[in-house]
Design a protein around this motif. Structure first.
Motif, short mmCIF file in Angstrom:
data_model
loop_
_atom_site.label_atom_id
_atom_site.label_comp_id
_atom_site.label_asym_id
_atom_site.label_seq_id
_atom_site.Cartn_x
_atom_site.Cartn_y
_atom_site.Cartn_z
N GLU A 73 18.67 -7.07 1.08
CA GLU A 73 17.78 -7.51 2.15
C GLU A 73 16.64 -6.25 2.19
O GLU A 73 15.40 -6.76 2.35
N ARG A 74 17.10 -5.09 2.40
CA ARG A 74 16.27 -4.14 2.97
C ARG A 74 15.28 -3.67 1.77
O ARG A 74 14.18 -3.44 1.85
N GLN A 76 15.46 0.40 10.61
CA GLN A 76 16.37 0.24 9.70
C GLN A 76 15.85 0.93 8.35
O GLN A 76 15.25 0.31 7.27
N VAL A 107 18.13 2.77 2.73
CA VAL A 107 18.30 1.56 1.60
C VAL A 107 19.26 1.68 0.69
O VAL A 107 19.61 0.60 -0.02
N CYS A 108 19.84 2.85 0.47
CA CYS A 108 20.76 2.94 -0.37
C CYS A 108 21.68 4.21 -0.12
O CYS A 108 21.16 5.48 0.40
N GLU A 140 32.28 -4.20 4.05
CA GLU A 140 31.94 -3.07 2.99
C GLU A 140 32.54 -3.20 1.74
O GLU A 140 33.72 -4.00 1.62
N PHE A 171 25.17 -9.92 4.98
CA PHE A 171 24.06 -9.15 4.22
C PHE A 171 24.73 -8.80 2.78
O PHE A 171 26.03 -8.94 2.73
N HIS A 172 23.87 -8.46 1.81
CA HIS A 172 24.29 -8.32 0.57
C HIS A 172 24.10 -6.73 -0.01
O HIS A 172 23.03 -6.10 0.39
N GLN A 173 24.96 -6.59 -0.67
CA GLN A 173 25.04 -5.18 -1.21
C GLN A 173 25.12 -5.20 -2.96
O GLN A 173 25.96 -5.93 -3.44
N ARG A 193 18.80 -5.86 9.20
CA ARG A 193 20.00 -5.76 9.63
C ARG A 193 20.76 -7.09 10.35
O ARG A 193 20.29 -7.67 11.19
N GLY A 253 21.48 -1.76 0.08
CA GLY A 253 21.21 -3.18 0.73
C GLY A 253 20.11 -4.10 0.24
O GLY A 253 19.02 -3.64 0.08
#
Length: 429
Positions: free
Chosen positions: A311-312, A280, A283-284, A83, A126-128, A122, A309
């Motif tokens: 991706e989501r 899932q 989203v935030c 994270e 993953f990208h944030q 998931r 996220g």
């Protein structure tokens, strides 16, 4: 026969067909954050393992089961960041960005890593996009972060698909008293808890509150409520946040079981959730972490932030058919040239057009080919127009401008007039 090379499970390639939507999303968020006065910071992907043990908490699922940790050649224990908040706090401390009460409003973007069971929405890589604010203790900045995300959902056309959930975790002292009361209640019902909740009862009992097991949720109906243990300061802070959200007209739901999965949160916590992506749904998410900087060796410094996220949210845009139509077109104009002399002239003409037509996306045919094959490639490129340059056009210093997406007729335009002509045509698309 050797096994074919492929990506690690849960770590996915983002293919050229997908990247326009990613770039659109990232540019929309970056532009919004710029407009609110936030500045970008970029941190390393790899950090010392101790950073995450100290910040996230050694008894969290992330540290115990999900981190990618290894020893480097010097014998140091390193971890791929799971994270972004811990890394951002470390950078702020290391470079003295929060000293003397300096207000910092920062954002970052990049990959995170957790060894989880991959499923839709998931992944292990993953990208944030994350936002962190330091040295602003009041509920006004909490509200700004939520208002900011609400504006983002409006820009993306997602407001009807997301719901804001809020809670207050109170001070660390208040949570400690509540923790004891909750453990006492659950210990008396230990045999009725699911296995995961029994394990959390010893290490992180507040996480039992967000168990998805129906039997455990039924037990929690009569459990002590965190809101009954809140200190006065936390109550006032939460009331101030709610008043601001009410004034801004932002709808929300109070979720007393919202605790987040990281130990450093206190007071405000929030999540934006959707029912459009199955299990899932978050989203935030984010909240306040006023004790984290001090916990990591700095002076008392308030902090609040969130992460979303990518991706989501990209998946949500696709699911709801909110992808702008123009993203499917990667090229505005395709320049087809026939004959060596025309090919040489096409290079110069293309650069002139790029100089004079702002934002023009122009592809020049490579690999020669017949008139038919080049126009076929022009059509496949998604371009709105094909420019045709052959020996005859070269001799007359003109090009043929052929519409590819409507029934218009091919026009002959001089090289001198071409930049203005194209600019006018593209304004209509």
């Amino acid at each position: 026969m050797s096994k074919s090379l492929q990506a690690i499970r849960g770590m996915n390639d983002i293919l050229p067909e997908q990247t326009p939507l990613w770039r659109y999303f990232e540019a929309t968020v970056a532009g919004l954050l710029d407009s609110y006065g936030y500045r970008q910071i970029r941190m390393p992907i790899v950090e010392f393992t101790e950073l995450f043990k100290r910040s996230i908490g050694e008894v969290t699922d992330i540290v115990e089961k999900e981190m990618y940790t290894f020893e480097d050649r010097n014998g140091d224990s390193l971890t791929l960041r799971p994270e972004g908040t811990a890394s951002c706090v470390r950078a702020v401390l290391e470079h003295g960005l929060s000293g003397g009460g300096q207000v910092q409003k920062l954002w970052y973007i990049g990959p995170m890593f957790r060894h989880e069971r991959p499923q839709k929405g998931r992944y292990r890589q993953f990208h944030q996009i994350g936002v962190e604010v330091f040295n602003l203790p009041g509920p006004d900045i909490d509200a700004e972060l939520i208002v900011l995300t609400w504006r983002l959902w409006g820009l993306l056309g997602l407001r009807d698909a997301v719901t804001l959930e809020l809670n207050s975790l109170g001070s660390s002292a208040a949570r400690a008293v509540y923790r004891d009361a909750l453990v006492t209640y659950l210990e008396a019902r230990r045999e009725q808890l699911d296995e995961d909740s029994r394990r959390r009862l010893l290490s992180n009992p507040l996480r039992v509150l967000d168990s998805k097991v129906p039997q455990t949720q039924a037990l929690l109906v009569d459990a002590p409520r965190l809101e009954d243990f809140l200190d006065d300061d936390s109550r006032e802070h939460f009331a101030g946040l709610r008043a601001r959200l009410d004034a801004a007209g932002i709808p929300y739901v109070i979720n007393p079981k919202l605790v987040r999965g990281l130990d450093y949160y206190g007071k405000t916590v929030f999540e934006w959730v959707t029912d459009q992506l199955g299990a899932q749904g978050t989203v935030c998410a984010g909240g306040r972490y006023d004790g984290l900087v001090e916990q990591m060796g700095g002076k008392p410094t308030t902090g609040v932030g969130f992460a979303m996220g990518i991706e989501r949210l990209v998946l949500l845009l696709e699911t709801l058919d909110k992808v702008p139509a123009e993203l499917a077109r990667q090229v505005d104009v395709y320049l087809a040239a026939f004959g060596e002399a025309a090919e040489l002239a096409a290079l110069t003409l293309a650069e002139t057009l790029r100089d004079e037509v702002a934002g023009l996306r122009l592809a020049v045919n490579a690999g020669a080919g017949s008139f038919k094959s080049q126009l076929k490639k022009a059509d496949k490129s998604g371009a709105s127009y094909a420019l045709v340059l052959g020996e005859d056009e070269l001799a007359r210093q003109v090009v043929g401008v052929k519409p590819l997406r409507d029934e218009g007729q091919q026009q002959t335009v001089s090289w001198q007039d071409l930049p203005g002509y194209l600019a006018g045509c593209l304004k209509q698309h």
